[in-house]
Scaffold this motif. Sequence first.
Motif, PDB file in Angstrom:
ATOM      1  N   THR A   1       0.663  -1.247   0.334  1.00  9.73           N
ATOM      2  CA  THR A   1       0.170  -0.017   0.057  1.00  9.73           C
ATOM      3  C   THR A   1       0.809   1.216  -0.137  1.00  9.73           C
ATOM      4  N   CYS A   2       2.257   1.460  -0.359  1.00  9.24           N
ATOM      5  CA  CYS A   2       2.467   2.492  -0.011  1.00  9.24           C
ATOM      6  C   CYS A   2       3.883   2.130  -0.258  1.00  9.24           C
ATOM      7  N   THR A   3       5.180   2.946  -0.409  1.00 12.48           N
ATOM      8  CA  THR A   3       6.532   2.701  -0.460  1.00 12.48           C
ATOM      9  C   THR A   3       7.162   1.681   0.478  1.00 12.48           C
ATOM     10  N   ASP A   4       6.701   2.264   1.702  1.00 13.05           N
ATOM     11  CA  ASP A   4       7.623   1.186   2.768  1.00 13.05           C
ATOM     12  C   ASP A   4       7.333  -0.089   2.782  1.00 13.05           C
ATOM     13  N   CYS A   5       6.244  -0.731   1.958  1.00 13.71           N
ATOM     14  CA  CYS A   5       6.127  -1.766   1.859  1.00 13.71           C
ATOM     15  C   CYS A   5       6.487  -1.942   0.461  1.00 13.71           C
ATOM     16  N   GLU A   6       7.067  -1.446  -0.447  1.00 14.99           N
ATOM     17  CA  GLU A   6       8.407  -1.946  -1.778  1.00 14.99           C
ATOM     18  C   GLU A   6       9.255  -2.296  -0.939  1.00 14.99           C
ATOM     19  N   GLU A   7      10.053  -0.898   0.037  1.00 14.68           N
ATOM     20  CA  GLU A   7      10.835  -1.609   0.835  1.00 14.68           C
ATOM     21  C   GLU A   7      11.457  -3.178   1.537  1.00 14.68           C
ATOM     22  N   HIS A   8       9.977  -3.107   2.120  1.00 14.14           N
ATOM     23  CA  HIS A   8       9.869  -4.954   3.122  1.00 14.14           C
ATOM     24  C   HIS A   8      10.399  -5.972   2.673  1.00 14.14           C
ATOM     25  N   VAL A   9       9.442  -5.353   0.375  1.00 13.60           N
ATOM     26  CA  VAL A   9       9.632  -6.898  -0.368  1.00 13.60           C
ATOM     27  C   VAL A   9      10.702  -6.459  -1.007  1.00 13.60           C
ATOM     28  N   LYS A  10      11.630  -5.734  -1.476  1.00 18.58           N
ATOM     29  CA  LYS A  10      12.923  -5.514  -2.089  1.00 18.58           C
ATOM     30  C   LYS A  10      13.775  -6.391  -1.042  1.00 18.58           C
ATOM     31  N   LYS A  11      13.352  -5.851   0.554  1.00 18.47           N
ATOM     32  CA  LYS A  11      14.561  -6.688   1.409  1.00 18.47           C
ATOM     33  C   LYS A  11      14.569  -8.055   1.350  1.00 18.47           C
ATOM     34  N   ALA A  12      13.278  -8.774   1.373  1.00 18.47           N
ATOM     35  CA  ALA A  12      12.347 -10.176   0.976  1.00 18.47           C
ATOM     36  C   ALA A  12      13.302 -11.104  -0.324  1.00 18.47           C
ATOM     37  N   LEU A  13      13.390 -10.038  -1.238  1.00 17.21           N
ATOM     38  CA  LEU A  13      13.631 -10.204  -2.724  1.00 17.21           C
ATOM     39  C   LEU A  13      15.224 -10.994  -2.416  1.00 17.21           C
ATOM     40  N   HIS A  14      15.429  -9.687  -1.594  1.00 20.54           N
ATOM     41  CA  HIS A  14      17.107  -9.758  -1.479  1.00 20.54           C
ATOM     42  C   HIS A  14      17.605 -11.218  -0.943  1.00 20.54           C
ATOM     43  N   SER A  15      17.128 -10.712  -0.099  1.00 25.29           N
ATOM     44  CA  SER A  15      17.436 -12.204   0.782  1.00 25.29           C
ATOM     45  C   SER A  15      17.563 -13.504   0.289  1.00 25.29           C
ATOM     46  N   ALA A  16      16.502 -13.478  -0.864  1.00 27.89           N
ATOM     47  CA  ALA A  16      16.245 -14.646  -1.141  1.00 27.89           C
ATOM     48  C   ALA A  16      17.397 -15.010  -2.236  1.00 27.89           C
TER      49      ALA A  16
ATOM     50  N   ARG B   1       1.864   0.634  -6.988  1.00 24.50           N
ATOM     51  CA  ARG B   1       1.275   0.457  -7.542  1.00 24.50           C
ATOM     52  C   ARG B   1       0.112   0.138  -7.892  1.00 24.50           C
ATOM     53  N   ARG B   2       1.550  -0.677  -9.207  1.00 25.65           N
ATOM     54  CA  ARG B   2       1.265  -1.854  -9.990  1.00 25.65           C
ATOM     55  C   ARG B   2       1.081  -3.140  -9.222  1.00 25.65           C
ATOM     56  N   GLY B   3       1.485  -3.102  -8.111  1.00 27.61           N
ATOM     57  CA  GLY B   3       1.699  -4.322  -7.657  1.00 27.61           C
ATOM     58  C   GLY B   3       2.090  -5.293  -7.740  1.00 27.61           C
ATOM     59  N   GLU B   4       3.143  -4.984  -8.552  1.00 29.20           N
ATOM     60  CA  GLU B   4       4.284  -6.295  -8.551  1.00 29.20           C
ATOM     61  C   GLU B   4       6.323  -5.324  -8.540  1.00 29.20           C
ATOM     62  N   ALA B   5       6.812  -6.321  -8.136  1.00 30.20           N
ATOM     63  CA  ALA B   5       8.239  -6.447  -8.050  1.00 30.20           C
ATOM     64  C   ALA B   5       8.558  -6.994  -9.422  1.00 30.20           C
ATOM     65  N   THR B   6      10.490  -6.399 -10.121  1.00 32.67           N
ATOM     66  CA  THR B   6      10.829  -6.986 -10.865  1.00 32.67           C
ATOM     67  C   THR B   6      12.537  -7.212 -10.639  1.00 32.67           C
ATOM     68  N   PHE B   7      13.184  -8.547 -11.447  1.00 29.85           N
ATOM     69  CA  PHE B   7      14.004  -9.030 -10.928  1.00 29.85           C
ATOM     70  C   PHE B   7      14.527  -9.875 -11.420  1.00 29.85           C
ATOM     71  N   GLU B   8      16.127 -10.228 -11.233  1.00 28.68           N
ATOM     72  CA  GLU B   8      16.364 -11.324 -11.443  1.00 28.68           C
ATOM     73  C   GLU B   8      16.947 -12.371 -10.688  1.00 28.68           C
ATOM     74  N   ILE B   9      16.934 -14.019 -11.373  1.00 29.05           N
ATOM     75  CA  ILE B   9      17.272 -14.570 -10.422  1.00 29.05           C
ATOM     76  C   ILE B   9      18.128 -15.775 -11.079  1.00 29.05           C
ATOM     77  N   SER B  10      18.650 -16.619 -10.103  1.00 30.55           N
ATOM     78  CA  SER B  10      19.337 -17.391 -11.196  1.00 30.55           C
ATOM     79  C   SER B  10      18.823 -18.412 -11.502  1.00 30.55           C
ATOM     80  N   ASP B  11      17.757 -19.724 -11.053  1.00 28.74           N
ATOM     81  CA  ASP B  11      17.220 -20.090 -12.011  1.00 28.74           C
ATOM     82  C   ASP B  11      16.262 -19.811 -11.407  1.00 28.74           C
ATOM     83  N   ALA B  12      14.848 -21.295 -11.839  1.00 33.59           N
ATOM     84  CA  ALA B  12      13.213 -21.529 -12.031  1.00 33.59           C
ATOM     85  C   ALA B  12      13.352 -21.886 -10.171  1.00 33.59           C
ATOM     86  N   SER B  13      14.542 -22.843  -9.317  1.00 33.83           N
ATOM     87  CA  SER B  13      13.670 -23.045  -8.236  1.00 33.83           C
ATOM     88  C   SER B  13      13.947 -21.796  -6.966  1.00 33.83           C
TER      89      SER B  13
END
Length: 552
Positions: free
Chosen positions: A15-30, A40-52
Amino acid sequence: MSNKLQVRLAVRGMTCTDCEEHVKKALHSAGAEKISVNFRRGEATFEISDASGIEAAKRAVADSGYEPSNAEILHPLRSDSTFHRTSGDDYDLLIIGSGGAAFSAAIEAVSRGAKVGMIERGTIGGTCVNTGCVPSKTMLRASEIHHLAAQHPFPGLETSAGPVNLHQLVGAKDELVAELRQHKYIDLIDEYGFDLIRGEARFADPSTIAVAGRMIRAGRYLVATGASPAVPDIPGLADVDYLVSTAALELTEVPQRLAVIGSGYIGMELGQMFHRLGSEVTLMQRSGRLLRAYEPEVSEAVSLALAFEGIHILTGVTYERVEQHGDLKRIYITVDGQQRVVEADALLVATGRTPNTAALNLEAAQVRVGSRGEVLVNEYLQTSNPNVYAAGDVTLGPQFVYVAAYEGAIAAENALSGERRKVDLSVVPAVTFTSPSIATVGMTEARARSKGYEVITSVLPLDAVPRALVNHDTAGVIKLVADGRSRKLLGVHVVADNAGDVIYAGVLAVKFGLTIEDLTSTLAPYLTMAEGLKLAALTFDRDVAKLSCCAG
């Protein structure tokens, strides 16, 4: 070029930019890299090593308190550029048209470093600024002022309205249009540095356009030629001096009697405008009620309001023929099995719009069109020719300039970057600028039931809204449609003064899955029309007529 997967992940609950930071941190940890999150778009884009790694990213997002859903693997981007320039091409993106979709696409493409050309056969700026939104809304405002001066609901105020100088009004409208066309379109050509090519565009083959004696090749093409007023096949109509919306806005004298074939948003807006400027207006509609695709409560409220003003409304009409005798037009119709004749000094045809594709020679481009000439596109705005995209009214999607601009940017992004970003038109607000105005977003009750929802509804007459009471203007209604299980809002439908301003709150409620309780637990400013949304939400569970004036 990177071998990693590029992923777009839908994420609910942000719902806000703070949420964006929380999701970004979670994705980085993975283990995700090059992360971009947009609440606003309800989405995240990123690069990952493989399908798993995608599943690991989903788990990390879920553990952070959000709801990951669909993950889409994007085509990899080139490391040196967001597009591939073919040797010998004149442009990376060649755009046909110069309206909202075209300019949005051009700006997006230039921002990516692309060489962009734009072809225009007529006036720069497209429908909205030249012949649609801008000129009609300023004239509607003028007619509203004239109407209120002549008759208003407040005792003790002495006002009057003299004769209308339509020639002067149209002149002021034309000045406004010219100013906005210059500042919002023409000036941007040099600002962003793309080429304007004058002339009629015609595909010579799937990868070449002929225009003004030139043969031009581009890596990608965008068809954004818009649409024009459609004319129905009624016997005799072709031999009559009829008006379409464009010509109606150029009239310099108010017709004594105006008949309108078609009562959609254009017919209602212009019909009420001319009525308020002094015309006797008759609206004619084939369907059994106005706004047949809208909620019945909306249709009824609008019909009553227009009829109360003195506008004649005929529904269930079958058009037999049209004749002209001198300046007099006669429309022969059948209503409820009875033959009638409507006489008028001016005849406005407002029966929808048809896409501007006839001159493009799309067959040579191997671009498929539909039964009405509309360009057929997939969810990425790509046509049957993978190098040709289309956006805006030419596809006969929702006919709004903000939808066209949204699509234009997505089309340019997909065409140049190799991404496959889907168009999402699931939550599109629609506004009709009659008085009272009409605004709607999301599903109707009937649509929600057909989708399998356990539907509950709330219907609030406008005489329960304090703002309407102090305005002495209670014509209208607010209807909310919700899912009975989750109590999330599925649709918001408003007939009220300034409904177009109110509906944005409804857009947010539907898009982000707000519940009835989300609305009822939020403070709403008293004596605003927006407060009506909260009162309508309260109406699901209680009688708001038994609350004190601001207890909601």
